[in-house]
Design a protein around this motif. Sequence first.
Motif, mmCIF file in Angstrom:
data_model
loop_
_atom_site.group_PDB
_atom_site.id
_atom_site.type_symbol
_atom_site.label_atom_id
_atom_site.label_comp_id
_atom_site.label_asym_id
_atom_site.label_seq_id
_atom_site.Cartn_x
_atom_site.Cartn_y
_atom_site.Cartn_z
ATOM 1 N N ILE A 49 0.787 -1.259 0.148
ATOM 2 C CA ILE A 49 -0.009 -0.172 0.024
ATOM 3 C C ILE A 49 0.859 1.254 -0.086
ATOM 4 O O ILE A 49 0.652 2.291 -0.684
ATOM 5 N N SER A 50 1.947 1.150 0.508
ATOM 6 C CA SER A 50 3.091 2.271 0.634
ATOM 7 C C SER A 50 4.053 2.375 -0.603
ATOM 8 O O SER A 50 4.612 3.205 -0.648
ATOM 9 N N ALA A 51 4.110 1.124 -1.080
ATOM 10 C CA ALA A 51 5.136 0.782 -2.083
ATOM 11 C C ALA A 51 4.625 1.200 -3.493
ATOM 12 O O ALA A 51 5.068 0.585 -4.643
ATOM 13 N N GLU A 52 3.251 1.742 -3.671
ATOM 14 C CA GLU A 52 2.791 1.975 -4.914
ATOM 15 C C GLU A 52 2.271 1.021 -5.582
ATOM 16 O O GLU A 52 2.426 1.075 -7.057
ATOM 17 N N TYR A 53 1.719 -0.164 -5.228
ATOM 18 C CA TYR A 53 1.529 -1.276 -5.786
ATOM 19 C C TYR A 53 0.555 -0.909 -6.882
ATOM 20 O O TYR A 53 -0.433 -0.360 -6.693
ATOM 21 N N GLY A 54 0.466 -1.114 -8.264
ATOM 22 C CA GLY A 54 -0.323 -1.030 -9.329
ATOM 23 C C GLY A 54 -0.578 0.525 -9.596
ATOM 24 O O GLY A 54 -1.398 0.638 -10.408
ATOM 25 N N LEU A 55 0.324 1.537 -9.181
ATOM 26 C CA LEU A 55 0.112 2.656 -9.568
ATOM 27 C C LEU A 55 1.189 3.252 -10.373
ATOM 28 O O LEU A 55 2.421 2.752 -10.377
ATOM 29 N N PRO A 56 1.158 4.560 -10.875
ATOM 30 C CA PRO A 56 1.968 5.197 -11.776
ATOM 31 C C PRO A 56 3.074 5.728 -10.726
ATOM 32 O O PRO A 56 2.944 5.941 -9.596
ATOM 33 N N ARG A 57 4.422 5.548 -11.189
ATOM 34 C CA ARG A 57 5.447 5.805 -10.288
ATOM 35 C C ARG A 57 5.419 7.186 -9.668
ATOM 36 O O ARG A 57 4.907 8.144 -10.413
ATOM 37 N N ASP A 58 5.775 7.575 -8.315
ATOM 38 C CA ASP A 58 5.636 8.778 -7.678
ATOM 39 C C ASP A 58 3.984 9.268 -7.716
ATOM 40 O O ASP A 58 3.937 10.574 -7.731
ATOM 41 N N THR A 59 3.174 8.518 -7.555
ATOM 42 C CA THR A 59 1.834 8.902 -7.291
ATOM 43 C C THR A 59 1.196 8.462 -6.085
ATOM 44 O O THR A 59 0.068 8.911 -5.713
ATOM 45 N N GLY A 60 1.952 7.704 -5.369
ATOM 46 C CA GLY A 60 1.315 7.148 -3.908
ATOM 47 C C GLY A 60 1.420 8.076 -2.808
ATOM 48 O O GLY A 60 1.943 9.262 -3.037
ATOM 49 N N TRP A 61 0.878 7.775 -1.783
ATOM 50 C CA TRP A 61 0.850 8.619 -0.564
ATOM 51 C C TRP A 61 2.243 9.185 -0.070
ATOM 52 O O TRP A 61 2.276 10.259 0.432
ATOM 53 N N VAL A 62 3.174 8.404 -0.239
ATOM 54 C CA VAL A 62 4.640 8.680 0.308
ATOM 55 C C VAL A 62 5.106 9.646 -0.714
ATOM 56 O O VAL A 62 5.739 10.585 -0.251
ATOM 57 N N ALA A 63 4.719 9.402 -2.031
ATOM 58 C CA ALA A 63 5.316 10.661 -2.779
ATOM 59 C C ALA A 63 4.515 12.057 -2.500
ATOM 60 O O ALA A 63 5.063 13.279 -2.710
ATOM 61 N N LEU A 65 3.377 12.977 0.318
ATOM 62 C CA LEU A 65 3.962 13.575 1.381
ATOM 63 C C LEU A 65 5.162 14.298 0.968
ATOM 64 O O LEU A 65 5.597 15.317 1.636
ATOM 65 N N ARG A 66 6.100 13.811 0.269
ATOM 66 C CA ARG A 66 7.114 14.443 -0.189
ATOM 67 C C ARG A 66 6.741 15.894 -0.827
ATOM 68 O O ARG A 66 7.174 17.168 -0.486
ATOM 69 N N LYS A 67 5.572 15.945 -1.620
ATOM 70 C CA LYS A 67 5.187 17.299 -2.137
ATOM 71 C C LYS A 67 4.500 18.027 -1.128
ATOM 72 O O LYS A 67 4.898 19.393 -1.258
ATOM 73 N N ARG A 68 3.959 17.631 -0.046
ATOM 74 C CA ARG A 68 3.456 18.321 0.955
ATOM 75 C C ARG A 68 4.390 18.965 1.927
ATOM 76 O O ARG A 68 4.282 20.139 2.067
ATOM 77 N N LEU A 69 5.472 18.480 2.183
ATOM 78 C CA LEU A 69 6.686 19.040 2.887
ATOM 79 C C LEU A 69 7.331 20.142 2.122
ATOM 80 O O LEU A 69 7.740 20.929 2.572
ATOM 81 N N ALA A 70 7.375 19.863 0.750
ATOM 82 C CA ALA A 70 8.069 21.043 -0.314
ATOM 83 C C ALA A 70 7.131 22.011 -0.312
ATOM 84 O O ALA A 70 7.456 23.124 0.045
ATOM 85 N N GLN A 71 5.894 21.723 -0.482
ATOM 86 C CA GLN A 71 4.910 23.085 -0.536
ATOM 87 C C GLN A 71 4.969 23.882 0.843
ATOM 88 O O GLN A 71 4.792 24.937 1.031
ATOM 89 N N GLU A 72 4.965 23.162 2.110
ATOM 90 C CA GLU A 72 4.921 23.701 3.282
ATOM 91 C C GLU A 72 6.623 24.220 3.851
ATOM 92 O O GLU A 72 6.389 24.683 4.867
ATOM 93 N N ARG A 73 7.176 23.944 3.047
ATOM 94 C CA ARG A 73 8.612 24.430 3.596
ATOM 95 C C ARG A 73 9.177 23.905 4.601
ATOM 96 O O ARG A 73 9.973 24.373 5.382
ATOM 97 N N ILE A 74 8.936 22.510 4.851
ATOM 98 C CA ILE A 74 9.548 21.918 5.946
ATOM 99 C C ILE A 74 10.396 20.826 5.420
ATOM 100 O O ILE A 74 10.395 20.009 4.536
ATOM 101 N N ASP A 75 11.660 20.975 5.862
ATOM 102 C CA ASP A 75 13.074 20.661 5.134
ATOM 103 C C ASP A 75 13.216 19.222 5.573
ATOM 104 O O ASP A 75 14.258 19.080 6.292
ATOM 105 N N LEU A 207 -5.294 8.922 1.955
ATOM 106 C CA LEU A 207 -4.148 8.177 2.664
ATOM 107 C C LEU A 207 -3.431 9.171 3.441
ATOM 108 O O LEU A 207 -3.122 9.089 4.834
ATOM 109 N N LEU A 208 -2.913 10.077 2.462
ATOM 110 C CA LEU A 208 -2.084 11.282 3.286
ATOM 111 C C LEU A 208 -2.634 11.975 4.390
ATOM 112 O O LEU A 208 -2.264 12.242 5.286
ATOM 113 N N GLU A 209 -3.845 12.319 4.163
ATOM 114 C CA GLU A 209 -4.481 13.091 4.960
ATOM 115 C C GLU A 209 -4.613 12.322 6.297
ATOM 116 O O GLU A 209 -5.135 12.951 7.167
ATOM 117 N N ASN A 210 -4.973 10.900 6.255
ATOM 118 C CA ASN A 210 -4.976 10.185 7.414
ATOM 119 C C ASN A 210 -3.703 10.209 8.411
ATOM 120 O O ASN A 210 -3.747 9.956 9.509
#
Length: 221
Positions: A49-63, A65-75, A207-210
């Motif tokens: 579920i966290s390894a993006e099974y069956g999803l395009p690369r970099d579209t899962g909740w972990v990816a 999360l990376r975007k959310r951190l960058a958007q909120e400038r949390i390094d 998932l990310l919002e959870n």
Amino acid sequence: MNKRRWIFGTAAAAALVASGLVGLTSLSATPAHSAEATRPVIVVLGDSISAEYGLPRDTGWVALLRKRLAQERIDYSVANASISGDTTSGGRARMPELMERLKPSIVIVELGANDALRGVPLTTSEDNLRTIVEQAQQGHAKVVLVGMYVPSNYGLAYTQRFHAMYASVAHEMNTRLVPFLLAGIENRPEMFQSDQMHPTQQAQPALLENVWPVLAPLLRK
């Protein structure tokens, strides 16, 4: 129990385990680039579920999360150490190397569902989760434990004991707990892939919002 259950069908689950499909894809953790060497690291230790099974690369909740951190400038940098099909035993075995190589500040642990699919005793799963948390804490990392449910047709007593395992470990080990990663989508079949086990791309923000409200207080801004 209806609103708080994992809706994945036993037949689909058994078919995936028997065929080995649950373990086909993986995303291993990658070392931080030299330019990121001073950034604190979040490690996600999970399964398909966290390894993006069956999803395009970099579209899962972990990816996301990376975007959310960058958007909120949390390094922080995020290392996805999730492997499809992984169990708590697998995560426990991999933790020492991950802690030594990545030296994370935070470890998000999303494991256990595959233990249930394989009939691993709950006492074994709980002991593995406890050890994973201990390994992280010994490396001075904070831990977010992510809870899951198993299908209701495993029996009410088992499903309750399985889910309670996460709260028990979180309380005992003084870690933060995400009660249920799939909360809000568990009764929406359209949010799952055809196997009715793995969330679709459109479900990933949920998932990310959870996870985010539990993770955010641990982040240094």
